[in-house]
Motif scaffolding. Structure first.
Motif, PDB file in Angstrom:
ATOM      1  N   ARG A   1       0.812  -1.212   0.000  1.00 58.73           N
ATOM      2  CA  ARG A   1       0.000   0.000   0.000  1.00 58.73           C
ATOM      3  C   ARG A   1       0.848   1.266   0.000  1.00 58.73           C
ATOM      4  NH1 ARG A   1      -4.018   2.529   4.070  1.00 58.73           N
ATOM      5  NH2 ARG A   1      -5.123   3.891   2.645  1.00 58.73           N
ATOM      6  N   PHE A   2       1.866   1.316   0.851  1.00 57.88           N
ATOM      7  CA  PHE A   2       2.595   2.567   1.019  1.00 57.88           C
ATOM      8  C   PHE A   2       3.846   2.677   0.152  1.00 57.88           C
ATOM      9  CE2 PHE A   2       0.242   2.122   5.049  1.00 57.88           C
ATOM     10  CZ  PHE A   2      -0.572   3.237   4.909  1.00 57.88           C
ATOM     11  N   LEU A   3       4.527   1.583  -0.098  1.00 60.02           N
ATOM     12  CA  LEU A   3       5.729   1.662  -0.935  1.00 60.02           C
ATOM     13  C   LEU A   3       5.418   1.590  -2.423  1.00 60.02           C
ATOM     14  CD1 LEU A   3       8.367  -0.460   1.025  1.00 60.02           C
ATOM     15  CD2 LEU A   3       8.163   2.014   0.876  1.00 60.02           C
ATOM     16  N   PHE A   4       4.415   0.772  -2.768  1.00 58.65           N
ATOM     17  CA  PHE A   4       4.099   0.580  -4.179  1.00 58.65           C
ATOM     18  C   PHE A   4       2.773   1.220  -4.580  1.00 58.65           C
ATOM     19  CE2 PHE A   4       6.844  -3.038  -3.034  1.00 58.65           C
ATOM     20  CZ  PHE A   4       7.899  -2.772  -3.890  1.00 58.65           C
ATOM     21  N   ASN A   5       2.141   1.939  -3.665  1.00 57.15           N
ATOM     22  CA  ASN A   5       0.872   2.638  -3.929  1.00 57.15           C
ATOM     23  C   ASN A   5      -0.183   1.736  -4.551  1.00 57.15           C
ATOM     24  OD1 ASN A   5       1.751   5.123  -2.910  1.00 57.15           O
ATOM     25  ND2 ASN A   5       2.835   5.543  -4.829  1.00 57.15           N
ATOM     26  N   VAL A   6      -0.265   0.524  -4.085  1.00 58.22           N
ATOM     27  CA  VAL A   6      -1.285  -0.414  -4.568  1.00 58.22           C
ATOM     28  C   VAL A   6      -2.526  -0.236  -3.703  1.00 58.22           C
ATOM     29  CG1 VAL A   6      -1.867  -2.837  -4.886  1.00 58.22           C
ATOM     30  CG2 VAL A   6       0.461  -2.040  -5.351  1.00 58.22           C
ATOM     31  N   GLU A   7      -3.636   0.106  -4.330  1.00 54.94           N
ATOM     32  CA  GLU A   7      -4.909   0.256  -3.631  1.00 54.94           C
ATOM     33  C   GLU A   7      -5.836  -0.853  -4.106  1.00 54.94           C
ATOM     34  OE1 GLU A   7      -5.867   2.460  -1.313  1.00 54.94           O
ATOM     35  OE2 GLU A   7      -3.936   3.480  -1.299  1.00 54.94           O
ATOM     36  N   SER A   8      -6.266  -1.669  -3.187  1.00 56.75           N
ATOM     37  CA  SER A   8      -7.139  -2.768  -3.566  1.00 56.75           C
ATOM     38  C   SER A   8      -7.905  -3.250  -2.347  1.00 56.75           C
ATOM     39  CB  SER A   8      -6.298  -3.911  -4.147  1.00 56.75           C
ATOM     40  OG  SER A   8      -7.088  -5.051  -4.327  1.00 56.75           O
ATOM     41  N   THR A   9      -9.150  -3.658  -2.565  1.00 56.12           N
ATOM     42  CA  THR A   9      -9.920  -4.238  -1.465  1.00 56.12           C
ATOM     43  C   THR A   9      -9.379  -5.625  -1.111  1.00 56.12           C
ATOM     44  OG1 THR A   9     -11.538  -5.031  -3.057  1.00 56.12           O
ATOM     45  CG2 THR A   9     -12.052  -2.989  -1.902  1.00 56.12           C
ATOM     46  N   PHE A  10      -8.684  -6.260  -2.067  1.00 59.69           N
ATOM     47  CA  PHE A  10      -8.054  -7.549  -1.782  1.00 59.69           C
ATOM     48  C   PHE A  10      -7.010  -7.405  -0.680  1.00 59.69           C
ATOM     49  CE2 PHE A  10      -4.539 -10.520  -2.574  1.00 59.69           C
ATOM     50  CZ  PHE A  10      -5.207 -11.705  -2.285  1.00 59.69           C
ATOM     51  N   LEU A  11      -6.275  -6.292  -0.712  1.00 55.81           N
ATOM     52  CA  LEU A  11      -5.285  -6.052   0.335  1.00 55.81           C
ATOM     53  C   LEU A  11      -5.938  -5.943   1.703  1.00 55.81           C
ATOM     54  CD1 LEU A  11      -2.807  -3.488  -1.245  1.00 55.81           C
ATOM     55  CD2 LEU A  11      -2.484  -5.926  -0.852  1.00 55.81           C
ATOM     56  N   LEU A  12      -7.087  -5.304   1.730  1.00 52.18           N
ATOM     57  CA  LEU A  12      -7.810  -5.185   2.990  1.00 52.18           C
ATOM     58  C   LEU A  12      -8.276  -6.550   3.480  1.00 52.18           C
ATOM     59  CD1 LEU A  12      -8.444  -2.876   4.807  1.00 52.18           C
ATOM     60  CD2 LEU A  12     -10.651  -2.653   3.710  1.00 52.18           C
ATOM     61  N   LEU A  13      -8.641  -7.427   2.554  1.00 46.21           N
ATOM     62  CA  LEU A  13      -9.032  -8.781   2.936  1.00 46.21           C
ATOM     63  C   LEU A  13      -7.857  -9.566   3.502  1.00 46.21           C
ATOM     64  CD1 LEU A  13     -11.428  -9.758   0.008  1.00 46.21           C
ATOM     65  CD2 LEU A  13     -12.025  -9.102   2.346  1.00 46.21           C
ATOM     66  N   LEU A  14      -6.624  -9.266   3.080  1.00 53.47           N
ATOM     67  CA  LEU A  14      -5.436  -9.897   3.662  1.00 53.47           C
ATOM     68  C   LEU A  14      -5.243  -9.475   5.111  1.00 53.47           C
ATOM     69  CD1 LEU A  14      -2.664  -9.633   0.922  1.00 53.47           C
ATOM     70  CD2 LEU A  14      -3.773 -11.696   1.754  1.00 53.47           C
ATOM     71  N   LEU A  15      -5.600  -8.245   5.394  1.00 56.10           N
ATOM     72  CA  LEU A  15      -5.369  -7.693   6.720  1.00 56.10           C
ATOM     73  C   LEU A  15      -6.384  -8.186   7.751  1.00 56.10           C
ATOM     74  CD1 LEU A  15      -3.402  -5.775   8.046  1.00 56.10           C
ATOM     75  CD2 LEU A  15      -4.961  -3.914   7.550  1.00 56.10           C
ATOM     76  N   VAL A  16      -7.591  -8.499   7.337  1.00 52.58           N
ATOM     77  CA  VAL A  16      -8.647  -8.899   8.271  1.00 52.58           C
ATOM     78  C   VAL A  16      -8.277 -10.144   9.075  1.00 52.58           C
ATOM     79  CG1 VAL A  16     -11.039  -9.713   8.430  1.00 52.58           C
ATOM     80  CG2 VAL A  16     -10.477  -7.717   7.041  1.00 52.58           C
ATOM     81  N   PRO A  17      -7.806 -11.254   8.470  1.00 53.43           N
ATOM     82  CA  PRO A  17      -7.447 -12.418   9.292  1.00 53.43           C
ATOM     83  C   PRO A  17      -6.316 -12.111  10.277  1.00 53.43           C
ATOM     84  CG  PRO A  17      -7.468 -13.018   6.968  1.00 53.43           C
ATOM     85  CD  PRO A  17      -7.654 -11.547   7.053  1.00 53.43           C
ATOM     86  N   ALA A  18      -5.385 -11.283   9.863  1.00 53.38           N
ATOM     87  CA  ALA A  18      -4.279 -10.927  10.749  1.00 53.38           C
ATOM     88  C   ALA A  18      -4.802 -10.188  11.979  1.00 53.38           C
ATOM     89  CB  ALA A  18      -3.269 -10.073  10.003  1.00 53.38           C
ATOM     90  N   LEU A  19      -5.689  -9.246  11.763  1.00 56.08           N
ATOM     91  CA  LEU A  19      -6.247  -8.490  12.881  1.00 56.08           C
ATOM     92  C   LEU A  19      -7.098  -9.373  13.792  1.00 56.08           C
ATOM     93  CD1 LEU A  19      -7.135  -5.143  11.101  1.00 56.08           C
ATOM     94  CD2 LEU A  19      -5.202  -5.636  12.604  1.00 56.08           C
TER      95      LEU A  19
END
Length: 137
Positions: free
Chosen positions: A81-99
């Motif tokens: 998200r921050f280094l490569f400026n990739v915006e995607s809802t898929f990325l948010l789905l990766l974060l949910v299980p971690a949280l």
């Protein structure tokens, strides 16, 4: 860091990693648990008779792989998200299980972070190996 050891709700001592603690208790039923910071083991209830010795082992976090995966997902999310400026809802789905994993061990799972179990071989028996009779002297 040291584990705090509790017997019947009262702290009976502290135990460093791979350390030993001897506690004399009255015969009968007792409950034992370990604590480190706000995390603890489930209570272990046992019966002990007079002149009986029981050895228990306290171990740390059993599910360390879950936290490693959760940490990896958080780092991956932030890197993309921050280094490569990739915006995607898929990325948010990766974060949910971690949280979810992290929140579980900070709340409901905090009483299952440590484990305590009866040990089959007492520490003294492990420390001294019996002589091998097959070897010539």
């Amino acid at each position: 860091m040291a584990y705090s050891i509790y017997m019947d709700g009262t702290k009976v001592g502290s135990l460093a990693n791979e350390g030993f603690l001897t506690v004399k208790v009255a015969p009968g039923r007792h409950t034992l648990y370990a604590r480190i910071d706000w995390l603890k083991s489930p209570g272990l209830t046992f019966d002990i008779s007079e002149n009986e010795t029981i050895t228990y082992a306290v171990s740390g976090f059993r599910n360390v792989n879950l936290l490693v995966i959760a940490l990896f997902l958080v780092v991956l999310y932030n890197t993309l998200r921050f280094l490569f400026n990739v915006e995607s809802t898929f990325l948010l789905l990766l974060l949910v299980p971690a949280l979810v994993v992290v929140l579980y061990f900070l709340t409901l799972g905090r009483e299952k972070y440590l484990s305590i179990a009866a040990e089959r071989t007492p520490p003294a028996a492990r420390a001294v190996a019996p002589p091998n009779k097959d070897l010539p002297t």
